[in-house]
Write an enzyme that holds these catalytic residues in place. Structure first.
Site: not given
Length: 309
Positions: A65, A68, A193, A245, A263
């Site tokens: 993540s 992102k 992705y 998160y 993660v």
């Protein structure tokens, strides 16, 4: 002021390591199950080129993540702020990062922000290129430039593992395609992705990218503007409000620096106008953040008054 030596940083890391026993590695992506939960490393990158480190900072981890934020920067540079935020919102969410519920109840049905999976998929969809490979190559080249490391690549095993288990992400894509947020073949986007999330680097690279964001998008030594100031600031704002998160609010209070976790156990931090931080600790807390990594950041923030608030 900040850490004065790698030895001091090592002491902070060693104290944080005891918390790894209270976490567990991500097991829903098969390739990530192999990680050692006791592994912990940290690097701090300064504008003058100096870097402090502790632990095995050469160990590579997949961004997950954390990617992102980097994809968002490139999409904003490709498409502009107005277009990007016509498809993705600005607001934090209290729901899990892979939740579909807000897509169903929001009007219009667009992801609440770029840091949840639905928003990240919509952002990756916006990266320009004639093919999946060209789009991935553009993102990878951009990340290499930010890190100052042309050898950064991605892990095929992690990408394949994520691709095989990306059923919920496929569902998010199909929902968004139904509502006009994306308009490409879902499998193409999932392939892109999962490769994006599998881009891997070490803590030194991660700290260097954090430093670029800390300097509002400027290359630390040459001061070349790698990311427009406005784009870097947008990304840092999302790191503060959505980067950790469902623990983002608590993290803002306890630590108070822009940060993004993944993660795999990575955390990228950007202390505004001061330095970048890269952390790897595979044992995660119940929110999906590196449990020992968060402790390191809490200690650094309190000891050196890093809280931007």
């Amino acid at each position: 002021m900040s850490c004065t030596s790698s030895e001091e940083l090592k002491q902070i890391m060693m104290k944080a390591r005891v918390y790894t026993k209270f976490g567990k590695v991500a097991d829903y992506i098969p390739a990530l199950r192999k990680a050692d939960p006791d592994e912990l490393s940290v690097a701090i990158s300064y504008p003058d080129g100096n870097c402090l480190s502790a632990g095995d900072v050469k160990m590579k981890i997949s961004l997950q993540s954390i990617s992102k934020v980097l994809a968002l920067a490139l999409a904003l540079m490709d498409q502009g702020e107005d277009y990007v935020f016509s498809k993705v919102g600005y607001e934090p969410t209290g729901d899990p990062f892979n939740s579909i519920v807000k897509l169903e109840i929001s009007k219009p049905s667009k992801p609440l922000n770029p840091m949840i999976n639905a928003g990240a998929l919509a952002v990756t969809h916006m990266i320009k290129g004639e093919s999946v490979q060209e789009r991935f190559d553009r993102l990878l080249d951009f990340i290499r430039k930010l890190a100052g490391n042309p050898s950064i690549s991605h892990c095929e095993d992690v990408a394949a593992s994520e691709h095989e288990t990306a059923h919920l992400n496929r569902a998010l894509c199909y929902f968004m395609k139904q509502h006009g947020i994306i308009n490409e073949d879902v499998e193409r986007l999932i392939y892109l992705y999962t490769k994006q999330c599998a881009i891997e680097m070490n803590c030194l690279d991660l700290a260097r990218i954090g430093l670029v964001f800390a300097l509002d998008g400027a290359e630390p030594l040459t001061r070349e503007q790698l990311i427009p100031v406005s784009v870097a600031r947008i990304c840092k704002t999302f790191m503060v409000t959505c980067g950790m998160y469902n623990a983002s609010g608590e993290f803002a209070v306890r630590v108070g620096i822009p940060a993004k976790s993944g993660v795999s156990g990575g955390i990228m931090g950007a202390v505004p106008n001061r330095f970048g931080i890269g952390i790897f600790g595979a044992a995660l807390d119940d929110k999906g953040n590196s449990i020992a990594g968060v402790k390191i950041l809490e200690t650094l923030s309190k000891r050196y008054d890093l809280n931007m608030f």
